[in-house]
Design a protein around this motif. Structure first.
Motif, PDB file in Angstrom:
ATOM      1  N   UNK A 179       0.837  -1.213   0.000  1.00 64.16           N
ATOM      2  CA  UNK A 179       0.000   0.000   0.000  1.00 64.16           C
ATOM      3  C   UNK A 179       0.868   1.257   0.000  1.00 64.16           C
ATOM      4  N   UNK A 234       2.490   2.004  -3.191  1.00 65.27           N
ATOM      5  CA  UNK A 234       1.517   2.554  -4.129  1.00 65.27           C
ATOM      6  C   UNK A 234       1.379   4.063  -4.052  1.00 65.27           C
ATOM      7  N   UNK A 244      -4.582  -8.627  -2.631  1.00 66.18           N
ATOM      8  CA  UNK A 244      -5.583  -7.595  -2.893  1.00 66.18           C
ATOM      9  C   UNK A 244      -4.909  -6.257  -3.178  1.00 66.18           C
ATOM     10  N   UNK A 245      -3.929  -5.885  -2.341  1.00 63.26           N
ATOM     11  CA  UNK A 245      -3.267  -4.587  -2.532  1.00 63.26           C
ATOM     12  C   UNK A 245      -2.514  -4.539  -3.848  1.00 63.26           C
ATOM     13  N   UNK A 276      -4.935  -3.950  -6.775  1.00 59.37           N
ATOM     14  CA  UNK A 276      -5.379  -2.541  -6.834  1.00 59.37           C
ATOM     15  C   UNK A 276      -4.437  -1.680  -7.672  1.00 59.37           C
ATOM     16  N   UNK A 277      -3.160  -2.038  -7.671  1.00 62.03           N
ATOM     17  CA  UNK A 277      -2.155  -1.143  -8.246  1.00 62.03           C
ATOM     18  C   UNK A 277      -1.695  -1.529  -9.645  1.00 62.03           C
ATOM     19  N   UNK A 299     -13.782  -9.456  -3.168  1.00 63.37           N
ATOM     20  CA  UNK A 299     -12.853  -8.351  -2.929  1.00 63.37           C
ATOM     21  C   UNK A 299     -11.857  -8.206  -4.081  1.00 63.37           C
ATOM     22  N   UNK A 313     -13.641  -6.992  -7.209  1.00 65.71           N
ATOM     23  CA  UNK A 313     -13.953  -5.562  -7.091  1.00 65.71           C
ATOM     24  C   UNK A 313     -12.702  -4.718  -7.287  1.00 65.71           C
ATOM     25  N   UNK A 338     -11.885  -1.882 -10.172  1.00 69.14           N
ATOM     26  CA  UNK A 338     -11.422  -0.522  -9.890  1.00 69.14           C
ATOM     27  C   UNK A 338     -10.170  -0.170 -10.661  1.00 69.14           C
ATOM     28  N   UNK A 339      -9.188  -1.056 -10.652  1.00 70.43           N
ATOM     29  CA  UNK A 339      -7.933  -0.728 -11.304  1.00 70.43           C
ATOM     30  C   UNK A 339      -8.070  -0.721 -12.826  1.00 70.43           C
ATOM     31  N   UNK A 394     -10.848   0.152 -14.409  1.00 68.12           N
ATOM     32  CA  UNK A 394     -11.573   1.394 -14.686  1.00 68.12           C
ATOM     33  C   UNK A 394     -10.607   2.581 -14.703  1.00 68.12           C
ATOM     34  N   UNK A 395      -9.621   2.551 -13.784  1.00 68.34           N
ATOM     35  CA  UNK A 395      -8.666   3.666 -13.689  1.00 68.34           C
ATOM     36  C   UNK A 395      -7.636   3.640 -14.806  1.00 68.34           C
ATOM     37  N   UNK A 396      -7.292   2.446 -15.314  1.00 62.77           N
ATOM     38  CA  UNK A 396      -6.181   2.330 -16.251  1.00 62.77           C
ATOM     39  C   UNK A 396      -6.557   2.003 -17.689  1.00 62.77           C
TER      40      UNK A 396
END
Lengths: 356, 488
Positions: free
Chosen positions: A211, A214, A239-240, A243-244, A267, A270, A274-275, A277-279
């Motif tokens: 985290x 990140x 999970x972390x 995310x990245x 988890x 999801x 998220x990642x 959608x961002x990238x």
């Protein structure tokens, strides 16, 4: 003039007087509001000064001294500030009292390099009493955030933080790593990476290390995170990493697979959403569509996917004008009519209403 | 009109119809209509005045947004050719019930506003509208304590003054008393409008990310110096205006960090208690799909619970902050608030999250609410001690323009500020680090708007930030006000 028999003029005169009086009252009211407020602040200042006298009086017990200033966050009078400073630097005083004094004059650090030097020194020393050490860390963190950022001692502060990355006090260690990692400090990042590559060298729990890395990602971090994602020490760490890594090409295919795997944890799926959608916003609708259509997936997961596309398309509606509906739109219309889930039907209906 | 009922009665009597129920009913209806007509105020239809009302003296409606400060307005008769004499009218607030929420207005004549420290104070205003169609000027202001709850809920009502006191409403003009409020007290509607505008800004091609880019390299341009407050006043104003371009009813509300704010730190608003270090949002919250710099979610782990505030960690409260000016209430001392409460608010709210570092803080949109409160505290200090005059050292120091020393360029009163001035690198003396700037100046000059032309100017200085309220002498203020800071 009041005695004139001309009723109209008398009426105008009286009305004018009334208006003038009301205006004066209104203006006077506004002025007195400010004066009242100033008086309240002055009274507060005097209360603080009185409380400070109790605090500075060493013949009082620690409890009495602490209780006196409990409601006041700062000292203002020069003598009180000087007195508090003496207390901070006096090892005969209890750590509790020294910490309370420090918190109340932290804004003088802007002009008191000598005191900052003291604070840095005992922050580094493990023998410093814990209560004083933690308060010092917090005060310095607040002051160094921006007020003292250009102070010549800021570099010394970073050195102290690097020392703290190996401190036995986990709270201080975590604080140090957080502050350094956010600055992209090479030393801190290297420590965290080595800890991920070899658990014997880990100075923080692996999920926290990921985290913090990140906060300031760079090319040397991504490959390590990718390896950790493939062979994680625990699920929280995986999970972390997910995310990245949505923007890291070697990881993307794997993340898309996590997203589409109905046996994967919610988890992880999801986080994958998220990642991506961002990238990869352009392809995100096609990535997420199978999950949205998956009736066995949770409503939360499916709703998140619909909301994410909806938000982006609402914001860029002008780009969609005149364009035919795409596969995603058609699928949402179908869901709005036929989904087994009332929640999904509702979310789909909102998408149609807001996007089209 | 008087004869008709009599003739009708004679007719029905002759036909023995006077006791028929239907006849009685029709007769009663006719009587009611004629009786009603007798009391409806009428004027010859060819001379009903059509009025035009302008707020900010423009026909545009995008600038029909006011604060507690005086705003110039005007009114005229459009079909003035039909009139030979002036028409007397009364202006008042259509929302007359003091107990009902929503924007309320005050009025005044232009003449009474010759003192720049006053604002409109009257609940009604009588005007005489010239028969030649020329403008009649007046001033309005939001009534302190009664900000709008939604767009156009404050209404100017224009009533004709008639000798028999039966004035008819000639016209209405809807506008908004748009005020920055304590975010913890917003209605659900206000909250959702704010969130929607923020999310749209986030999702529209790099429109939010530019703020992160600017702040991540601002360092000495915006911090650790006297211009800290001035720079951030302009910086957050820019975001507010972009939000208003999306939804003009939105204002940049503030997080009152010395009080518990459970409605702010809630998953329906700026995020509830974190899960795995990330703020928790309800599914329908637009911030639930927040993305920034290729990251999703909002990394934030406040060190206080929603039921408490960072004061439990040593953050100083408002009374203490306002006293930082010391004896003489000097800006040079007051600006130490950059440390506590500003820095303390950042690190307390961040935990291990983005807010805790200058380079990552703006990734978290609550940054703007935090700085909304910083700005509000400055505004309140200005009001308390009357610190609006930029050429007073007590209001701002250092005065003048940059000269080599301990204070960086951009922090003097007359210096233009990066990035809006577009200056980069080392434009001055190579051996003087205090005149250096970042290598880029993202975002360009401060965008101009129709309603607030040249306020601030494209390259603002600290000088341009002190008199942020419009006055009758300086009608072009920055266009914002706070719910608990009265007009000067």
């Amino acid at each position: 003039m009041i005695l004139r028999t001309d009723f109209k003029l008398t009426w105008i005169y009286l009305t004018g007087c009334l208006v003038f009086m009301l205006a004066s009252v209104a203006y006077g009211q506004e002025t007195s509001d400010r004066e009242t407020h100033k008086a309240q602040l002055d009274a507060y200042r005097q209360q603080v000064a009185q409380a400070a006298q109790v605090f500075l009086d060493t013949s009082n017990t620690d409890n009495e001294r602490a209780a006196a200033i409990e409601s006041y966050g700062s000292f203002f009078e020069e003598n009180d500030v000087a007195g508090a400073r003496r207390i901070i630097l006096n090892p005969e005083e209890s750590p509790r009292i020294r910490a309370l004094a420090l918190i109340r004059i932290d804004n003088i650090l802007m002009k008191d390099d000598s005191l900052v030097i003291h604070l840095l020194r005992w922050l580094e020393e493990p023998e410093t009493p814990k209560e004083l050490r933690h308060t010092t860390a917090r005060v310095l963190q607040g002051a160094m955030f921006s007020l003292l950022m250009l102070n010549t001692l800021h570099a010394d502060y970073l050195v102290t933080l690097r020392v703290l990355t190996r401190d036995m006090d986990m709270k201080l260690r975590e604080m140090a790593f957080t502050t350094l990692a956010a600055k992209g400090d090479n030393y801190a990042q290297q420590q965290l990476l080595e800890g991920l590559e070899s658990s014997e060298k880990a100075l923080l729990p692996p999920h926290l290390s990921v985290q913090l890395l990140g906060l300031r990602l760079n090319e040397k971090i991504y490959p390590v995170l990718h390896d950790v994602m493939l062979d994680p020490p625990d699920e929280a760490t995986r999970l972390e990493t997910v995310r990245l890594l949505g923007g890291y090409e070697p990881s993307q295919a794997r993340i898309i697979r996590y997203l589409k795997d109905p046996n994967e944890s919610e988890q992880i799926r999801r986080a994958a959403m998220g990642t991506l959608n961002a990238n990869d916003p352009e392809n995100f609708p096609s990535h997420v569509l199978p999950v949205i259509l998956e009736e066995s997936a949770s409503d939360d997961l499916r709703s998140y996917g619909i909301h994410a596309v909806k938000q982006r398309r609402m914001a860029n509606r002008f780009k969609l004008l005149g364009l035919p509906e795409d596969e995603f739109d058609k699928a949402i219309r179908m869901l709005e009519r036929n989904s087994e889930s009332a929640t999904i039907r509702g979310v789909a209906m909102e998408y149609i209403r807001k996007v089209h | 009109m008087i004869l008709l009922p009599t003739l009708t009665s004679n007719f029905f009597q002759s036909k023995n119809l006077t006791r028929h129920p239907l006849v009685i009913l029709v007769f009663a209806i006719l009587l009611a209509v004629f009786a009603g007509c007798a009391v409806i105020p009428t004027r010859p239809t060819e001379s009903f005045p059509l009025l035009e009302i302008q707020v900010n003296n423009t026909s545009e409606t995008i600038d029909d947004y006011i604060t507690w400060a005086p705003t110039y307005c005007r009114i005229r008769i459009i079909n003035h050719n039909q009139f030979t004499s002036a028409i007397d009218v009364t202006l008042n607030n259509m929302n007359l019930d003091p107990a009902s929420p929503g924007g309320k207005l005050l009025f005044d004549t232009v003449v009474s506003q010759s003192n720049p420290t006053t604002t409109a104070t009257q609940t009604t205003l009588n005007l005489s509208l010239p028969a030649d169609g020329s403008w009649a000027n007046f001033v309005i202001a939001g009534q302190f304590g009664s900000p709008s709850l939604r767009d156009k809920d404050a209404v100017i009502q224009v009533t004709e003054n008639r000798p028999d006191s039966t004035g008819i409403t000639l016209s209405r003009k809807a506008l908004m008393v748009r005020i920055r409020k304590n975010a913890n007290t917003l209605t659900r509607e206000e909250r959702d409008r704010f969130l929607n505008a923020l999310a749209i800004l986030n999702m529209t091609f790099d429109n939010y990310e530019i703020y992160q880019e600017i702040h991540s390299i601002a360092f000495g341009q915006a911090h650790s110096g006297p211009a800290f407050l001035a720079w951030h006043r302009i910086y957050i104003l820019r975001l507010e205006r972009e939000l208003q371009a999306i939804d003009p009813s939105v204002a940049l509300h503030y997080w009152r960090f010395d009080e518990a704010a459970p409605n702010v730190f809630h998953n329906d608003f700026m995020g509830g208690p974190p899960i795995s270090g990330f703020a928790d949002f309800s599914l329908s919250n637009p911030l639930n799909t927040w993305v920034i710099e290729n990251l999703s979610g909002i990394l934030r782990s406040p060190q206080f619970s929603p039921a408490t505030s960072p004061t439990t960690l040593g953050l100083i409260d408002e009374a203490a902050t306002l006293n930082l000016g010391g004896t003489g209430s000097l800006y040079a001392n007051f600006r130490s608030m950059e440390g506590n409460p500003h820095g303390m608010a950042h690190v307390s709210a961040a935990g291990g999250g983005w807010l805790g570092s200058l380079t990552t803080a703006v990734r978290d949109p609550i940054f703007f609410m935090l700085h909304g409160n910083i700005d509000r505290l400055w505004a309140k200090w200005q009001w308390t001690y009357n610190r609006y005059d930029p050429i007073m050292v007590a209001s701002y120091s250092p005065q003048g323009a940059y000269s080599p020393g301990n204070i960086r360029m951009g922090h003097y009163l007359e210096d233009t500020m990066w990035p809006w001035n577009g200056l980069t690198g080392d434009p001055g003396t190579p051996t003087d680090p205090n005149d250096d700037r970042p290598s880029t100046a993202p975002g360009g000059p401060f965008p101009q708007t129709v309603s607030r032309f040249l306020s601030p100017p494209p390259t603002p200085r600290p000088f341009d930030t002190l008199q942020y309220e419009s006055t009758t002498l300086n009608p072009s203020g920055l266009g914002f006000a706070y719910d608990d800071v009265p007009f000067k």
